[in-house]
Design a protein around this motif. Structure first.
Motif, PDB file in Angstrom:
ATOM      1  N   UNK A 124       0.851  -1.185   0.000  1.00 56.02           N
ATOM      2  CA  UNK A 124       0.000   0.000   0.000  1.00 56.02           C
ATOM      3  C   UNK A 124       0.889   1.237   0.000  1.00 56.02           C
ATOM      4  N   UNK A 125       0.343   2.351  -0.461  1.00 55.37           N
ATOM      5  CA  UNK A 125       1.119   3.591  -0.501  1.00 55.37           C
ATOM      6  C   UNK A 125       1.209   4.168   0.910  1.00 55.37           C
ATOM      7  N   UNK A 126       2.409   4.391   1.344  1.00 55.72           N
ATOM      8  CA  UNK A 126       2.694   4.952   2.670  1.00 55.72           C
ATOM      9  C   UNK A 126       3.080   6.412   2.484  1.00 55.72           C
ATOM     10  N   UNK A 127       2.492   7.301   3.280  1.00 56.53           N
ATOM     11  CA  UNK A 127       2.784   8.734   3.163  1.00 56.53           C
ATOM     12  C   UNK A 127       4.198   9.087   3.617  1.00 56.53           C
ATOM     13  N   UNK A 128       4.625   8.510   4.736  1.00 61.23           N
ATOM     14  CA  UNK A 128       5.933   8.837   5.278  1.00 61.23           C
ATOM     15  C   UNK A 128       6.374   7.779   6.263  1.00 61.23           C
ATOM     16  N   UNK A 129       7.656   7.472   6.235  1.00 59.60           N
ATOM     17  CA  UNK A 129       8.237   6.537   7.203  1.00 59.60           C
ATOM     18  C   UNK A 129       9.718   6.847   7.366  1.00 59.60           C
ATOM     19  N   UNK A 130      10.244   6.491   8.524  1.00 58.76           N
ATOM     20  CA  UNK A 130      11.663   6.707   8.812  1.00 58.76           C
ATOM     21  C   UNK A 130      12.385   5.369   8.874  1.00 58.76           C
ATOM     22  N   UNK A 131      13.611   5.370   8.350  1.00 55.08           N
ATOM     23  CA  UNK A 131      14.453   4.185   8.319  1.00 55.08           C
ATOM     24  C   UNK A 131      15.866   4.591   8.702  1.00 55.08           C
ATOM     25  N   UNK A 132      16.656   3.606   9.117  1.00 56.47           N
ATOM     26  CA  UNK A 132      18.080   3.797   9.338  1.00 56.47           C
ATOM     27  C   UNK A 132      18.819   2.867   8.386  1.00 56.47           C
ATOM     28  N   UNK A 133      19.813   3.413   7.693  1.00 59.20           N
ATOM     29  CA  UNK A 133      20.645   2.614   6.798  1.00 59.20           C
ATOM     30  C   UNK A 133      22.048   2.530   7.373  1.00 59.20           C
ATOM     31  N   UNK A 134      22.644   1.361   7.278  1.00 65.04           N
ATOM     32  CA  UNK A 134      24.036   1.187   7.690  1.00 65.04           C
ATOM     33  C   UNK A 134      24.915   1.395   6.471  1.00 65.04           C
ATOM     34  N   UNK A 135      25.892   2.262   6.603  1.00 67.62           N
ATOM     35  CA  UNK A 135      26.817   2.581   5.523  1.00 67.62           C
ATOM     36  C   UNK A 135      28.212   2.170   5.979  1.00 67.62           C
ATOM     37  N   UNK A 136      28.926   1.457   5.100  1.00 67.67           N
ATOM     38  CA  UNK A 136      30.283   1.035   5.428  1.00 67.67           C
ATOM     39  C   UNK A 136      31.253   1.549   4.373  1.00 67.67           C
TER      40      UNK A 136
END
Length: 158
Positions: A124-136
């Protein structure tokens, strides 16, 4: 007198080499933050717009399996939802946190994207969400490391 001048020249040459070596090192955290934010943003825009081929360019080799998994779980209903969507998903980078010299996390906010939260069911279409990405850091490049599919912060049980 000759010995002193010779000794001073060696000392000066060593000092000069050390300065050049340190100058060539990437120590400015604002430059690192900028690079890491760019990697996170480009990857996330590709990933959340289901352009897995482009997203693959921005991940570590061991993360490829997660992109393949995500790609194999797209249904025709999901494709139809993506095609009907009037605008592409957008990404804003948030805070950068340093874990160690070669590992960082970048918070991202994703807007207007197709959220697949249950395997086998349409997204479904989500208006907004927060995520954390790991960068190496790998050599001179920064890449996203995926230990799993990105998980919405508020739904994460960590």
């Amino acid at each position: 007198m000759y010995f002193i001048k010779k000794y001073d020249m060696k000392k000066f040459a060593l000092f000069l080499m050390a300065v050049v070596a340190l100058w060539g090192c990437e120590t400015d955290s604002s430059d690192i933050d900028k690079k890491v934010r760019e990697v996170a943003s480009v990857f996330a825009e590709a990933y959340f717009n289901y352009d897995f081929e482009e997203a693959l360019k921005w991940v570590t080799d061991d993360s490829e399996k997660w992109l393949r998994f995500a790609a194999t779980n797209i249904s025709q209903e999901d494709v139809d939802s993506l095609n009907a969507q009037m605008k592409a998903a957008t990404v804003e980078t948030d805070e950068v946190s340093y874990i160690d010299d070669e590992t960082l996390t970048v918070g991202i906010t994703v807007k207007d994207f197709l959220l697949k939260d249950t395997v086998g069911k349409p997204g479904h279409i989500e208006n907004e969400a927060k995520y954390n990405l790991t960068i190496v850091k790998q050599g001179r490049k920064y890449r996203v490391r995926m230990a799993c599919l990105p998980q919405n912060e508020r739904r994460s049980h960590d």
